[in-house]
Design an enzyme around this catalytic site. Structure first.
Site, short mmCIF file in Angstrom:
data_model
loop_
_atom_site.label_atom_id
_atom_site.label_comp_id
_atom_site.label_asym_id
_atom_site.label_seq_id
_atom_site.Cartn_x
_atom_site.Cartn_y
_atom_site.Cartn_z
N GLY A 148 18.36 -28.16 -4.04
CA GLY A 148 18.63 -28.49 -5.32
C GLY A 148 17.78 -29.67 -5.59
CB CYS A 149 16.42 -31.15 -8.84
SG CYS A 149 17.49 -30.44 -10.27
CG PHE A 150 21.25 -33.68 -9.81
CD1 PHE A 150 20.82 -34.76 -10.35
CD2 PHE A 150 21.61 -32.60 -10.85
CE1 PHE A 150 20.96 -35.20 -11.41
CE2 PHE A 150 21.78 -33.06 -12.11
CZ PHE A 150 21.35 -34.40 -12.39
#
Length: 345
Positions: A148-150
């Protein structure tokens, strides 16, 4: 290689088309979008009028497997798990940009994503594609679960210090901020211009699906359970993620020791840039690129290490890292097709 992009008209799929259209070893064989099937890509995105891209195809197994060597799934969670097992059995490589194969436990996935998990057999086949950490297992893999991005921004910032044992692993607090493109292209009240402009708001506090992903990776590193606090905020910008991470030190260390350790840790990783001059990175400094920039502060008064990590959520947080993983998977130079300087201003 011949590549199929599923979810081609979302922001992640769009970025994949931009990168792969100029990749020397990958040809965009087909693009799949249920909502725009039968249309030319240029009719959906006129800025791609000069690109030689196929007509958008409908979402079905025939279109996914027809001539493809690799399939990218830039889809919402819950979609890819219905198709990837069949593609894997046919020997087709898959890169999943959704969360369907990131978590190793079906029960944990169902708790956080709120719908049925992929089968355990295919979760076991998936390789977690944090490029800088899992290069050896990404090489030759058939199924990669893109992070994921986070988690990408946070884990790249945390893993080196967690490995040292210099911090209290259960003191970690992550304050995350993301641009509106992280919510995808779908229309919703939460991302409406008049709701987001000149406004910052917290969301999914204590409930974000990226929490178990980060805890899983860190727990594996230290071989014991880690729990962290993660708060996510939507800010009025299009692209970018900034994570400010706080952790209690258990050893007496200097800022120079921390910076030196990080520089050595990422010495041969071209997409991680370490700040050494006491400045902190901003999202504009990685905009449109595959870089992760990391800076540090040491709060002697509270004995806390503070780390600032920034990425472009659509690039390093999604499509850019997916292509980086394919490069590693295939034994190509890691930076192939990704040598893009950040856009500034």
């Amino acid at each position: 290689m011949k590549a199929t992009i599923v979810g081609a008209t979302g922001y992640g799929g769009l970025e994949l088309m931009r990168i792969l259209n100029n990749h020397p070893y990958i040809n965009i064989h087909s693009v799949v979008s249920n909502s725009y099937a039968g249309k030319d890509v240029k009719d959906v995105y006129p800025h791609l009028s000069g690109a030689n891209l196929p007509v958008l195809a409908a979402m079905n197994m025939e279109n996914l497997e027809d001539g493809a060597d690799i399939v990218f799934f830039a889809t919402p969670s819950g979609v890819s798990k219905e198709y990837i097992p069949q593609l894997i059995e046919k020997g087709i490589k898959c890169i999943d940009l959704s969360g369907d194969f990131r978590l190793t436990s079906p029960a944990v996935y169902e708790q956080w994503y709120m719908h049925p998990s992929a089968s355990q057999d295919y979760l076991n086949k998936a390789v977690y594609g944090l490029s800088e950490m899992n290069e050896k297992v990404i090489e030759g893999a058939q199924l990669i679960a893109n992070p994921g991005c986070f988690p990408t921004a946070s884990l790249l910032a945390m893993i080196p210090i967690v490995k040292t044992g210099w911090i209290d692993e259960n003191s970690i607090i992550i304050d995350g901020k993301t641009g509106v493109s992280g919510a995808g292209r779908g229309v919703s009240l939460g991302t409406h211009f008049s709701e987001t402009n000149e406004n910052v708001k917290a969301y999914k506090l204590g409930k974000h699906q990226h929490i178990p992903e980060m805890e899983q990776v860190l727990s594996d590193i230290v071989s014991k359970p880690i729990q962290l606090t993660f708060s996510s905020h939507l800010v009025p910008m299009t692209r970018g993620i900034l994570c400010t991470i706080y952790m209690k030190l258990t050893e007496t260390v200097t800022l120079e020791m921390v910076v030196s350790m990080y520089k050595e840790f990422y010495r041969n990783r071209p997409f991680v840039r370490i700040r050494t001059d006491g400045t902190y990175p901003s999202t504009k400094e990685v905009y449109g690129s595959n870089y992760c920039d990391i800076g540090f502060a040491l709060d002697v008064r509270t004995n806390q290490l503070i780390i600032v990590s920034v990425i472009d959520n659509v690039m390093k947080g999604a499509a850019g890292q997916a292509v980086q993983n394919v490069n590693i998977m295939m034994g190509w130079t890691e930076t192939t097709g990704l040598e893009l300087s950040p856009l500034y201003p």
